[in-house]
Scaffold this motif. Structure first.
Motif, PDB file in Angstrom:
ATOM      1  N   ASP A 107      -6.898  -3.340   0.715  1.00  0.00           N
ATOM      2  CA  ASP A 107      -5.547  -2.768   0.752  1.00  0.00           C
ATOM      3  C   ASP A 107      -4.908  -2.728  -0.625  1.00  0.00           C
ATOM      4  O   ASP A 107      -3.922  -1.992  -0.835  1.00  0.00           O
ATOM      5  N   LEU A 108      -5.426  -3.517  -1.557  1.00  0.00           N
ATOM      6  CA  LEU A 108      -4.824  -3.608  -2.892  1.00  0.00           C
ATOM      7  C   LEU A 108      -5.738  -3.076  -3.993  1.00  0.00           C
ATOM      8  O   LEU A 108      -5.241  -2.591  -5.019  1.00  0.00           O
ATOM      9  N   GLU A 158       0.675   1.509  -6.819  1.00  0.00           N
ATOM     10  CA  GLU A 158       1.872   1.036  -6.131  1.00  0.00           C
ATOM     11  C   GLU A 158       1.903  -0.479  -5.946  1.00  0.00           C
ATOM     12  O   GLU A 158       2.933  -1.058  -5.633  1.00  0.00           O
ATOM     13  N   TYR A 159       0.717  -1.130  -6.159  1.00  0.00           N
ATOM     14  CA  TYR A 159       0.662  -2.585  -6.013  1.00  0.00           C
ATOM     15  C   TYR A 159       0.314  -3.291  -7.329  1.00  0.00           C
ATOM     16  O   TYR A 159       0.072  -4.500  -7.345  1.00  0.00           O
ATOM     17  N   THR A 167       3.071  -6.072  -8.148  1.00  0.00           N
ATOM     18  CA  THR A 167       3.426  -7.070  -7.133  1.00  0.00           C
ATOM     19  C   THR A 167       2.230  -7.896  -6.638  1.00  0.00           C
ATOM     20  O   THR A 167       2.427  -8.976  -6.081  1.00  0.00           O
ATOM     21  N   SER A 168       1.043  -7.407  -6.855  1.00  0.00           N
ATOM     22  CA  SER A 168      -0.122  -8.097  -6.296  1.00  0.00           C
ATOM     23  C   SER A 168      -0.988  -8.789  -7.337  1.00  0.00           C
ATOM     24  O   SER A 168      -2.022  -9.363  -6.991  1.00  0.00           O
TER      25      SER A 168
END
Length: 234
Positions: free
Chosen positions: A116-117, A139-140, A143-144
């Motif tokens: 997912d990341l 998009e990540y 944050t990830s």
């Protein structure tokens, strides 16, 4: 007259002899009646027959392993040299990584599993060691990062966080060094069966470098983990 009397006496003597011989023959022909052979009762006879049959069956069913070996087979068996004893590996070493490449592949797989990341995760070997790069969806990307770096560090500790096989240097202290795109660390092979400097492997340094008799890490291999932004969105 005297001759006649002698003839009569001779005849009587012969008759007596004949009678004596007949008596002897009759005595020789007579035999004692045979003694009856004692026989067990029918029930006891059946028991004896059953015991004999069971003994015969047990003898026929005797295992081959209990029979005496043939002379030729015995010579062939004793001529074979015994197998040398093998030293069993400790439980912690069974299934452990045997090279730095194995450790790198396990870390790459751990990052790739974050579907997912992470778009993809790659590993390459350079002049200074290994580089593991995970391409994070844009998009990540911000944050990830902490989560993904923690995934990689846990994978390194799980695969090389013991002094067996391939060991993460300083695994019990501070094995990871922060870098702009991720972190770096080092691994080294642990010699099997040799006395090692546990402090150097576990903490990254030796407390008594001049007097230490244990083996220190040799041929250390660097591993860098980096996170980069993927070109396409998820």
């Amino acid at each position: 007259h005297m001759g006649h009397m002698g003839h009569i006496g001779h005849m009587g003597h012969m008759a007596a002899a004949a009678g004596h011989m007949a008596a002897m023959q009759a005595a020789g022909a007579w035999q004692a009646p045979p003694m009856p052979i004692p026989r067990p009762p029918p029930q006891e006879a059946r028991r004896e027959s059953s015991r004999a049959q069971q003994a015969k069956q047990a003898k026929q069913a005797k295992p081959r392993a209990q029979q005496a070996p043939q002379p030729g087979a015995l010579r062939a068996t004793t001529a074979m040299p015994p197998a040398p004893p093998t030293e069993a590996q400790p439980p912690a070493m069974r299934g452990a990584c045997t090279s730095a490449a194995d450790v790198v592949e396990r870390v790459r797989e751990a990052l790739q599993s974050q579907i997912d990341l992470v778009a993809c995760a790659e590993a390459s070997k350079g002049p200074r060691g290994w580089n593991i790069t995970a391409y994070v969806f844009p998009e990540y990307a911000q944050t990830s990062n902490d989560h993904l770096l923690l995934v990689a560090q846990k994978a390194l500790l799980a695969e090389a966080g013991e002094p067996w096989g391939v060991c993460l240097i300083g695994y019990a202290f501070e094995p990871f060094i922060s870098m702009p795109l991720g972190f770096g660390c080092a691994v080294a092979s642990v010699p099997w069966g040799a006395a090692i400097c546990e402090d150097h492997f576990a903490k990254g340094f030796c407390r008594t470098p001049g007097a230490c008799a244990g083996q220190h890490p040799k041929d250390q291999v660097g591993i860098n983990v980096m996170l980069k932004r993927a070109r396409k969105k998820r």
